[in-house]
Design an enzyme around this catalytic site. Sequence first.
Site, PDB file in Angstrom:
ATOM      1  N   ASN A  83       0.799  -1.217   0.000  1.00  0.00           N
ATOM      2  CA  ASN A  83       0.000   0.000   0.000  1.00  0.00           C
ATOM      3  C   ASN A  83       0.841   1.281   0.000  1.00  0.00           C
ATOM      4  O   ASN A  83       0.382   2.320  -0.461  1.00  0.00           O
ATOM      5  CB  ASN A  83      -0.907  -0.032   1.245  1.00  0.00           C
ATOM      6  CG  ASN A  83      -1.527   1.309   1.552  1.00  0.00           C
ATOM      7  OD1 ASN A  83      -2.482   1.721   0.896  1.00  0.00           O
ATOM      8  ND2 ASN A  83      -0.975   2.019   2.536  1.00  0.00           N
ATOM      9  N   GLY A  85       2.827   4.440  -0.710  1.00  0.00           N
ATOM     10  CA  GLY A  85       2.948   5.171  -1.965  1.00  0.00           C
ATOM     11  C   GLY A  85       3.093   6.656  -1.706  1.00  0.00           C
ATOM     12  O   GLY A  85       2.730   7.161  -0.635  1.00  0.00           O
ATOM     13  N   ASP A  89       4.021  15.583  -7.751  1.00  0.00           N
ATOM     14  CA  ASP A  89       3.398  16.001  -9.009  1.00  0.00           C
ATOM     15  C   ASP A  89       4.122  17.196  -9.635  1.00  0.00           C
ATOM     16  O   ASP A  89       4.459  18.172  -8.953  1.00  0.00           O
ATOM     17  CB  ASP A  89       1.933  16.391  -8.761  1.00  0.00           C
ATOM     18  CG  ASP A  89       1.075  15.211  -8.302  1.00  0.00           C
ATOM     19  OD1 ASP A  89       1.579  14.078  -8.263  1.00  0.00           O
ATOM     20  OD2 ASP A  89      -0.114  15.443  -7.997  1.00  0.00           O
ATOM     21  N   GLN A 142      -3.135  11.229 -15.631  1.00  0.00           N
ATOM     22  CA  GLN A 142      -3.529  12.469 -14.952  1.00  0.00           C
ATOM     23  C   GLN A 142      -2.456  13.526 -15.202  1.00  0.00           C
ATOM     24  O   GLN A 142      -1.255  13.223 -15.169  1.00  0.00           O
ATOM     25  CB  GLN A 142      -3.688  12.225 -13.436  1.00  0.00           C
ATOM     26  CG  GLN A 142      -4.105  13.427 -12.613  1.00  0.00           C
ATOM     27  CD  GLN A 142      -5.444  14.008 -13.057  1.00  0.00           C
ATOM     28  OE1 GLN A 142      -5.508  14.755 -14.034  1.00  0.00           O
ATOM     29  NE2 GLN A 142      -6.522  13.668 -12.356  1.00  0.00           N
ATOM     30  N   TYR A 148       3.812   9.140 -11.384  1.00  0.00           N
ATOM     31  CA  TYR A 148       2.868   8.345 -10.585  1.00  0.00           C
ATOM     32  C   TYR A 148       2.053   7.400 -11.486  1.00  0.00           C
ATOM     33  O   TYR A 148       1.864   6.221 -11.162  1.00  0.00           O
ATOM     34  CB  TYR A 148       1.953   9.316  -9.840  1.00  0.00           C
ATOM     35  CG  TYR A 148       0.981   8.688  -8.859  1.00  0.00           C
ATOM     36  CD1 TYR A 148       1.420   8.226  -7.616  1.00  0.00           C
ATOM     37  CD2 TYR A 148      -0.382   8.599  -9.154  1.00  0.00           C
ATOM     38  CE1 TYR A 148       0.518   7.683  -6.702  1.00  0.00           C
ATOM     39  CE2 TYR A 148      -1.285   8.058  -8.252  1.00  0.00           C
ATOM     40  CZ  TYR A 148      -0.830   7.601  -7.020  1.00  0.00           C
ATOM     41  OH  TYR A 148      -1.725   7.065  -6.117  1.00  0.00           O
ATOM     42  N   PRO A 178      -7.896   2.397  -6.549  1.00  0.00           N
ATOM     43  CA  PRO A 178      -8.815   3.340  -5.900  1.00  0.00           C
ATOM     44  C   PRO A 178      -8.981   4.606  -6.740  1.00  0.00           C
ATOM     45  O   PRO A 178      -8.047   5.041  -7.417  1.00  0.00           O
ATOM     46  CB  PRO A 178      -8.103   3.696  -4.580  1.00  0.00           C
ATOM     47  CG  PRO A 178      -7.015   2.691  -4.393  1.00  0.00           C
ATOM     48  CD  PRO A 178      -6.640   2.251  -5.791  1.00  0.00           C
TER      49      PRO A 178
HETATM   50  P1  NAP Z   1      -0.909   8.556   2.788  1.00  0.00           P
HETATM   51  O1  NAP Z   1      -2.042   8.930   3.672  1.00  0.00           O
HETATM   52  O2  NAP Z   1      -0.015   9.630   2.254  1.00  0.00           O
HETATM   53  O3  NAP Z   1      -0.020   7.462   3.567  1.00  0.00           O
HETATM   54  C1  NAP Z   1       1.083   6.908   2.914  1.00  0.00           C
HETATM   55  C2  NAP Z   1       1.686   5.818   3.773  1.00  0.00           C
HETATM   56  O4  NAP Z   1       2.780   5.241   3.033  1.00  0.00           O
HETATM   57  C3  NAP Z   1       2.271   6.338   5.076  1.00  0.00           C
HETATM   58  O5  NAP Z   1       2.080   5.371   6.092  1.00  0.00           O
HETATM   59  C4  NAP Z   1       3.766   6.462   4.764  1.00  0.00           C
HETATM   60  O6  NAP Z   1       4.642   6.319   5.894  1.00  0.00           O
HETATM   61  C5  NAP Z   1       3.945   5.275   3.837  1.00  0.00           C
HETATM   62  N1  NAP Z   1       5.142   5.391   3.007  1.00  0.00           N
HETATM   63  C6  NAP Z   1       5.429   6.335   2.087  1.00  0.00           C
HETATM   64  N2  NAP Z   1       6.647   6.108   1.546  1.00  0.00           N
HETATM   65  C7  NAP Z   1       7.130   5.007   2.150  1.00  0.00           C
HETATM   66  C8  NAP Z   1       8.334   4.273   2.060  1.00  0.00           C
HETATM   67  N3  NAP Z   1       9.304   4.644   1.207  1.00  0.00           N
HETATM   68  N4  NAP Z   1       8.514   3.180   2.846  1.00  0.00           N
HETATM   69  C9  NAP Z   1       7.540   2.796   3.711  1.00  0.00           C
HETATM   70  N5  NAP Z   1       6.371   3.444   3.849  1.00  0.00           N
HETATM   71  C10 NAP Z   1       6.173   4.539   3.081  1.00  0.00           C
HETATM   72  O7  NAP Z   1      -1.397   7.739   1.501  1.00  0.00           O
HETATM   73  P2  NAP Z   1      -2.848   7.152   1.133  1.00  0.00           P
HETATM   74  O8  NAP Z   1      -3.643   8.235   0.516  1.00  0.00           O
HETATM   75  O9  NAP Z   1      -3.384   6.392   2.281  1.00  0.00           O
HETATM   76  O10 NAP Z   1      -2.431   6.161  -0.057  1.00  0.00           O
HETATM   77  C11 NAP Z   1      -2.154   4.799   0.159  1.00  0.00           C
HETATM   78  C12 NAP Z   1      -1.953   4.122  -1.195  1.00  0.00           C
HETATM   79  O11 NAP Z   1      -3.122   4.288  -1.990  1.00  0.00           O
HETATM   80  C13 NAP Z   1      -0.808   4.702  -2.021  1.00  0.00           C
HETATM   81  O12 NAP Z   1      -0.151   3.679  -2.725  1.00  0.00           O
HETATM   82  C14 NAP Z   1      -1.513   5.622  -2.973  1.00  0.00           C
HETATM   83  O13 NAP Z   1      -0.763   5.849  -4.148  1.00  0.00           O
HETATM   84  C15 NAP Z   1      -2.789   4.857  -3.236  1.00  0.00           C
HETATM   85  N6  NAP Z   1      -3.899   5.667  -3.706  1.00  0.00           N
HETATM   86  C16 NAP Z   1      -4.382   6.677  -2.942  1.00  0.00           C
HETATM   87  C17 NAP Z   1      -5.454   7.429  -3.418  1.00  0.00           C
HETATM   88  C18 NAP Z   1      -6.049   8.561  -2.628  1.00  0.00           C
HETATM   89  O14 NAP Z   1      -6.901   9.262  -3.183  1.00  0.00           O
HETATM   90  N7  NAP Z   1      -5.674   8.786  -1.376  1.00  0.00           N
HETATM   91  C19 NAP Z   1      -6.005   7.144  -4.677  1.00  0.00           C
HETATM   92  C20 NAP Z   1      -5.483   6.107  -5.420  1.00  0.00           C
HETATM   93  C21 NAP Z   1      -4.428   5.368  -4.924  1.00  0.00           C
HETATM   94  P3  NAP Z   1       4.877   7.578   6.930  1.00  0.00           P
HETATM   95  O15 NAP Z   1       3.589   7.641   7.724  1.00  0.00           O
HETATM   96  O16 NAP Z   1       6.050   7.189   7.743  1.00  0.00           O
HETATM   97  O17 NAP Z   1       5.098   8.782   6.069  1.00  0.00           O
END
Ligand code: NAP
Length: 240
Positions: A83, A85, A89, A142, A148, A178
């Site tokens: 998960n 990510g 941008d 996008q 990304y 998502p």
């Molecule tokens: P988020 O709230 O920004 O949380 C990201 C999480 O990933 C945090 O726990 C962060 O750790 C961890 N992380 C980032 N870089 C890392 C690394 N190098 N090693 C280990 N952990 C790392 O993100 P989110 O919105 O929940 O997104 C989760 C996933 O869903 C991602 O892959 C994202 O691309 C995908 N996604 C999100 C959306 C959306 O609208 N939110 C839409 C489509 C896809 P820290 O807490 O230590 O920073």
Amino acid sequence: MKKIALVTGGTRGIGAEVSKALRNAGYLVAANYRSDTDTAEKFHRETGIAVFPWDVSDYESCEKGILKVCETLGGTVDVLVNNAGVTCDRMLHKMNPDDWTKVLTINLNSIFNMCRLVLPAMRARNYGRIINISSINGLKGQVGQTNYCAAKAGVLGFTKALALESASKGITVNAIAPGYIATDMTAAMNDDIKERIRIEIPVGRFGDVAEIANAVMFLADEKSSFVTGAVLNVNGGQYM
Ligand code: NAP
């Protein structure tokens, strides 16, 4: 014996909700994170879920991290949710090589690192569930996200290939794409852009983290054994 689930980026946003849903379903859960220790410790205090810091873009860190998870929880990983990510941008004509490399290594190389390291034990036991979190933007593109979108599209190809390699071994490999979900990642976007996106979503709102966790739980289920190589769109009805 309880199954072990490992969620990368499992202490915040979508990952935190997935970690809690797996814990509630009876799994022993390990939630990885990178650097936000305050949030991770708060998450651990509130949920009792074990948290493990390492950078998923670095192979050796993944190797050490997974070893620690297995020692701490007393077994090998049955369910892996990739998960973690990030976004960075910028229009391509302004994008630095570092913006490209960072997004590709964290969103895509990480999937190789984590799968490569958990697969041998899954193959030996003839059981595993791997769920890769991609994105709607990996399917449709996008503006400002060539890095990304390339990474998230790469996750889909990887998922389909590994599903084929793993099908005879009781291991399913699926992706979730998502749409826009209310987390820190989307909170960082400016309000005008968020509103322009919202009106294009047929259900008229951003998704909730619980709606992604629910999809993960379906794919993680032992009974979902005939679902592999699939991309599950969870996006409020957006057409691609
Ligand atoms: P988020 O709230 O920004 O949380 C990201 C999480 O990933 C945090 O726990 C962060 O750790 C961890 N992380 C980032 N870089 C890392 C690394 N190098 N090693 C280990 N952990 C790392 O993100 P989110 O919105 O929940 O997104 C989760 C996933 O869903 C991602 O892959 C994202 O691309 C995908 N996604 C999100 C959306 C959306 O609208 N939110 C839409 C489509 C896809 P820290 O807490 O230590 O920073």
